[in-house]
Design an enzyme around this catalytic site. Structure first.
Site, short mmCIF file in Angstrom:
data_model
loop_
_atom_site.label_atom_id
_atom_site.label_comp_id
_atom_site.label_asym_id
_atom_site.label_seq_id
_atom_site.Cartn_x
_atom_site.Cartn_y
_atom_site.Cartn_z
N THR A 30 0.84 -1.19 0.00
CA THR A 30 0.00 0.00 0.00
C THR A 30 0.88 1.24 0.00
O THR A 30 1.92 1.27 0.66
CB THR A 30 -0.91 0.00 1.24
OG1 THR A 30 -1.79 -1.13 1.18
CG2 THR A 30 -1.73 1.28 1.34
N SER A 32 2.33 5.10 -2.12
CA SER A 32 2.69 5.74 -3.39
C SER A 32 3.78 5.00 -4.16
O SER A 32 3.86 5.13 -5.38
CB SER A 32 3.14 7.19 -3.13
OG SER A 32 4.23 7.22 -2.23
N ASP A 85 6.26 -4.20 -0.86
CA ASP A 85 5.60 -3.12 -0.13
C ASP A 85 6.56 -1.96 0.07
O ASP A 85 7.78 -2.13 0.04
CB ASP A 85 5.09 -3.63 1.22
CG ASP A 85 3.86 -2.88 1.71
OD1 ASP A 85 3.59 -1.78 1.18
OD2 ASP A 85 3.17 -3.39 2.61
N GLY A 86 6.00 -0.79 0.29
CA GLY A 86 6.79 0.41 0.49
C GLY A 86 7.22 0.59 1.93
O GLY A 86 7.00 -0.27 2.78
N ALA A 87 7.84 1.73 2.22
CA ALA A 87 8.32 2.01 3.58
C ALA A 87 8.39 3.51 3.78
O ALA A 87 8.51 4.28 2.83
CB ALA A 87 9.68 1.38 3.81
N GLU A 107 -0.53 -5.00 6.40
CA GLU A 107 0.81 -5.11 5.79
C GLU A 107 1.68 -6.09 6.58
O GLU A 107 2.40 -6.89 5.99
CB GLU A 107 1.47 -3.73 5.74
CG GLU A 107 0.86 -2.81 4.69
CD GLU A 107 1.41 -1.40 4.74
OE1 GLU A 107 1.39 -0.74 3.70
OE2 GLU A 107 1.86 -0.95 5.82
#
EC number: 5.3.1.6
Length: 227
Positions: A30, A32, A85-87, A107
């Site tokens: 989830t 940008s 996944d983002g961070a 997540e």
């Protein structure tokens, strides 16, 4: 002219998506940066890649459906092959702060049940020590005030997350308290202390969970770090 940060995020997301192989069950992150990975995965599915995916938020699930990425559930599969996944922050030890998008609980569930977690981010998210970014904590609404006070006693500055003047509600019906620690010297110890507080559902600390980190740079290049 395209935003350099967008270029970096897109590069990281697309690089990670290229690691997917046919037949995999993939976690869709989830945020940008994860957005670009999902877009790339959608293009790969359109070209014939056969996979199944589990999304970490309602927003990512909607995007996957728009791109015709087949979704599955934990009722149908117990293990994912890969989670991308983002961070919000990544330390040199590859510990991670997540939850800026408000999906940290799902997540972490998806990451925990994945054979490998690939974290994607722009170069600016890579820092020597975690804590510059406020740590998101998901809490149940009941008694959130006393949970808030107990979090404050751990030495942070807590802030109940709001959106357009209303309390932010997660996909799970919970609240998020963003805790500014300044520096988190021992992420594992901090994570354990937070979990001892009743009312805390989950923290945004992903301690030694990332197997691979893909950093995107503003010139469109990438760097891959391994734990």
């Amino acid at each position: 002219m395209q935003d350099p940060i967008v270029i970096a995020k897109k590069a990281a997301g697309e690089k990670a998506a290229e690691l997917i192989r046919p037949g995999m069950v993939v976690g869709l992150g989830t945020g940008s940066t994860a957005y670009w990975a999902i877009q790339k995965i959608g293009a790969m599915v359109k070209q014939g890649l056969e996979i199944r995916a589990i999304a970490t938020s309602e927003a990512s699930a909607r995007l996957a459906e728009e791109l015709h990425i087949p979704l599955t559930t934990f009722a149908e599969t117990q293990q994912l092959d890969m989670d991308i996944d983002g961070a919000d922050e990544i330390s040199e030890q590859l510990d991670v702060i997540k939850g800026g998008g408000g999906a940290l609980l799902r997540e972490k569930i998806v990451a925990f049940h994945s054979r490998q977690l690939i974290i994607i981010a722009d170069q600016h998210k890579y820092v020597p020590v975690l804590g510059g970014y406020p740590l998101p904590i998901e809490v149940i609404p009941f008694g959130w005030e006393v949970t808030y006070n107990r979090l404050q006693q751990l030495g942070c500055k807590p802030l109940l997350r709001k959106k357009q003047e209303e309390i932010f509600i997660t996909d799970n019906g919970n609240y998020i308290i963003d805790c500014a620690f300044g520096t988190i010297k021992d992420p594992a110890e901090t994570n354990a202390a937070l979990h001892h507080i009743p009312g805390v559902v989950e923290t945004g600390l992903f301690v030694q969970m990332a197997h691979t980190v893909v950093l995107g740079y503003e010139d469109g290049s990438t760097q891959v770090l391994q734990r």
